[in-house]
Design a protein around this motif. Structure first.
Motif, PDB file in Angstrom:
ATOM      1  N   GLU A 181      -0.663  13.326  -7.992  1.00  0.00           N
ATOM      2  CA  GLU A 181      -1.275  14.558  -7.495  1.00  0.00           C
ATOM      3  C   GLU A 181      -0.306  15.736  -7.606  1.00  0.00           C
ATOM      4  O   GLU A 181      -0.701  16.839  -7.987  1.00  0.00           O
TER       5      GLU A 181
ATOM      6  N   PHE B 174       0.815  -1.204   0.000  1.00  0.00           N
ATOM      7  CA  PHE B 174       0.000   0.000   0.000  1.00  0.00           C
ATOM      8  C   PHE B 174       0.857   1.267   0.000  1.00  0.00           C
ATOM      9  O   PHE B 174       0.418   2.321  -0.460  1.00  0.00           O
ATOM     10  N   VAL B 175       2.080   1.169   0.507  1.00  0.00           N
ATOM     11  CA  VAL B 175       2.978   2.334   0.485  1.00  0.00           C
ATOM     12  C   VAL B 175       3.347   2.672  -0.953  1.00  0.00           C
ATOM     13  O   VAL B 175       3.407   3.849  -1.338  1.00  0.00           O
TER      14      VAL B 175
ATOM     15  N   GLN C  11       0.443   4.477  -2.431  1.00  0.00           N
ATOM     16  CA  GLN C  11       0.367   5.831  -1.900  1.00  0.00           C
ATOM     17  C   GLN C  11       1.401   6.734  -2.567  1.00  0.00           C
ATOM     18  O   GLN C  11       1.107   7.876  -2.928  1.00  0.00           O
ATOM     19  N   ASN C  12       2.620   6.218  -2.727  1.00  0.00           N
ATOM     20  CA  ASN C  12       3.676   7.002  -3.384  1.00  0.00           C
ATOM     21  C   ASN C  12       3.296   7.328  -4.827  1.00  0.00           C
ATOM     22  O   ASN C  12       3.555   8.434  -5.316  1.00  0.00           O
TER      23      ASN C  12
ATOM     24  N   PHE D 227       0.200   7.616  -6.151  1.00  0.00           N
ATOM     25  CA  PHE D 227      -0.869   8.603  -6.243  1.00  0.00           C
ATOM     26  C   PHE D 227      -0.441   9.967  -5.694  1.00  0.00           C
ATOM     27  O   PHE D 227      -0.929  11.004  -6.153  1.00  0.00           O
ATOM     28  N   ASP D 228       0.489   9.985  -4.743  1.00  0.00           N
ATOM     29  CA  ASP D 228       1.053  11.256  -4.297  1.00  0.00           C
ATOM     30  C   ASP D 228       1.800  11.943  -5.445  1.00  0.00           C
ATOM     31  O   ASP D 228       1.704  13.165  -5.636  1.00  0.00           O
TER      32      ASP D 228
END
Length: 400
Positions: free
Chosen positions: A283, A272-273, A276-277, A279-280
Motif C-alpha cells: 500500500e 498474520f503479522v 500485514q507487513n 500488504f502495508d
C-alpha cells in the motif's frame, strides 16, 4: 453553448501533420457552435525518449525529478497544437495541469486527482473557444508537479469532463472497443456500446484501450464516454450504464494480460503479522496485487499473487526487506505466465458460462494454474506461450 472534452493520445499527435489535421477538425467543431477542452498526450515516443535520456545520466533518479521531466512531453504538445490553432484563427489557451487547477494526492509518479477547479475553465472560456490541457499531470498540496501514472491523460480528460459536466471523447489509433484484441483474433467484433462495469473489468484485466481509473470516474459521475479512431468516419464505441444497453450478451470480451509476474511466498508457520507487513508495504508503494490465493496447513503459509511486470524491482525490494525480519521467508517470481479473462455482465443472469470456459480450455489442452472470479469475470493463469491461442479458442466459443 455546448461544451465537450476531447482527448488525443500519443499516436494521434505523433507528428506535426497529424497535429495540423487535428487543429482543422477542432476548428470545424468550433464553427458549429461548440466550446472544447482538448486534452493531449506527449507526441509519439517522446516519453520513451525522455526515459532513455535518464538512463544515460543516472540509475536512481528521484521521483519528483522524474515527474518534472516526464510532464514536459505533454507541455510540448499543448504548445504545438495551440500555435497551429492560433494561426488558423481560433481563440485558444494552452494550460498545464497546474494552470488547469488539477490537484493531486499520492506519490509523485502515481498520483490521483483529488479535485479540479472548474471555475478556471469557466473563466478561460470567456475569452477562448478551445482550452488545450496537458494530460497526465497535476500538482500536490506542496505545488510539486506530479504525474498520474499509466493512462493518465485518459484520467485527466474524464476528470475534467466530470468537473464541467460534459461528455468525453477519447481518440486514439483504434476504431473503438473490440470484444478482444483484433491483432490476436482478426474476427473480433467492434462493440457499438459496452457498459462501464465491463469496460473497467476489461481494462483491469489486460485490454489496453482505456485506463481503468478513467472509466471508474465516468461511471461515478455518469459521464458519457466515447472511444474512437482519430479523424476517422468509422463509428466507435460508447461506454455507458448497463441499464441503457439494449442487447446484453453473456460474454462481452476476452482479455489477455502478458505483462504480469506470478509471485509465491512460503513461510514455515502461520504468521498474520508477516502478511500485514507485506500488504502495508504494498500500500505504501501504491502497488496493486491481483489473483491472490492463500494456503495454510501443517507445512505453514503459502501466498500467491500476480503483479504488473513493471513493478518487479519494487516487489523484490519489499520482500527482501521482509526477509530481514523473517529470515525463513522464501519466494519465487515467474515471468512465463499470462492472465486470460472472460468478461460479461450477462454472467449474473445466465448459468453455464464458467463451466463452458473451463470445458473449452480443458478440451483444447490449455492448462491453467490458478483461477479467480468476480461477479462479471473469470480469470485463468496460463502459460504465456499459449495465451494467444487460448484467446482465439475462447473468442470462437463465445462468438466474440
Amino acid at each position: 453553448m455546448a461544451q465537450s472534452v476531447l482527448k488525443f493520445g500519443g499516436t494521434s499527435v505523433g507528428d506535426f501533420n497529424k497535429i495540423k489535421n487535428i487543429a482543422y477538425m477542432l476548428k470545424s467543431r468550433i464553427d458549429n457552435g461548440e466550446k472544447l477542452v482538448v486534452v493531449v498526450s506527449a507526441m509519439g515516443k517522446t516519453t520513451d525518449t525522455l526515459m532513455e535520456n535518464i538512463e544515460s545520466l543516472t540509475t536512481q533518479p528521484k521521483d519528483e525529478h522524474l515527474a518534472m521531466l516526464l510532464t514536459t512531453g505533454e507541455q510540448q504538445t499543448i504548445s504545438y497544437l495551440s500555435m497551429v490553432l492560433n494561426d488558423i484563427g481560433v481563440r485558444v489557451k494552452a494550460m498545464t495541469g497546474y494552470q488547469a487547477g488539477i490537484k493531486t494526492v499520492g506519490t509523485h509518479l502515481k498520483s490521483k486527482i483529488a479535485d479540479i477547479d472548474s471555475e478556471r475553465f469557466e473563466k478561460a472560456f470567456e475569452t477562448n473557444d478551445i482550452l488545450v490541457v496537458a494530460g497526465f499531470q497535476g500538482v500536490n498540496d506542496l505545488l510539486e508537479i506530479t504525474t498520474l501514472g499509466r493512462g493518465g491523460s485518459d484520467t485527466t480528460a474524464v476528470a475534467i469532463a466530470s468537473s464541467i459536466q460534459s461528455s468525453c471523447e477519447i481518440y486514439t489509433d483504434v476504431d473503438g472497443v473490440y470484444g478482444t484484441d483484433p491483432r490476436i483474433y482478426p474476427e473480433a467484433k467492434l462493440l457499438n456500446e459496452v457498459s462501464y462495469e465491463e469496460m473497467m473489468e476489461m481494462s483491469a484485466l489486460g485490454a489496453g484501450v482505456l485506463e481503468t481509473r478513467s472509466v471508474e470516474i465516468a461511471k461515478n459521475h455518469n459521464i458519457p464516454l466515447y472511444l474512437g479512431r482519430t479523424l476517422s468516419n468509422v463509428k466507435g464505441t460508447w461506454i455507458m450504464p448497463q441499464t441503457e444497453i439494449l442487447e446484453k450478451k453473456a460474454v462481452t470480451g476476452v482479455a489477455l494480460d502478458t505483462h504480469m509476474i506470478h509471485v509465491t511466498l512460503t513461510y514455515p508457520m502461520q504468521n498474520f503479522v508477516l502478511l500485514q507487513n507485506l500488504f502495508d508495504s504494498l500500500e505504501a508503494q501504491s502497488m496493486n496485487v491481483d489473483m491472490i490465493s492463500q494456503i495454510e496447513n501443517q507445512h505453514g503459509l503459502q501466498l500467491s499473487f500476480t503483479i504488473k511486470d513493471s513493478e518487479v524491482v519494487q516487489i523484490e525490494d519489499i520482500i527482501e526487506q521482509l526477509i530481514i525480519d523473517y529470515p525463513h521467508l522464501k519466494y519465487t517470481m515467474k515471468e512465463h505466465y499470462a492472465k486470460l479473462s472472460v468478461i460479461g455482465t450477462g454472467m449474473r443472469d445466465m448459468s453455464g458460462i464458467a463451466s463452458k470456459a473451463f470445458r473449452t480450455l480443458i478440451n483444447s489442452n490449455v492448462h491453467f494454474y490458478q483461477t479467480t472470479t468476480s461477479e462479471i469475470s473469470i480469470s485463468f493463469v496460463v502459460d504465456r506461450d499459449l495465451g494467444e491461442d487460448a484467446v482465439r479458442i475462447l473468442s470462437e466459443a463465445f462468438n466474440i
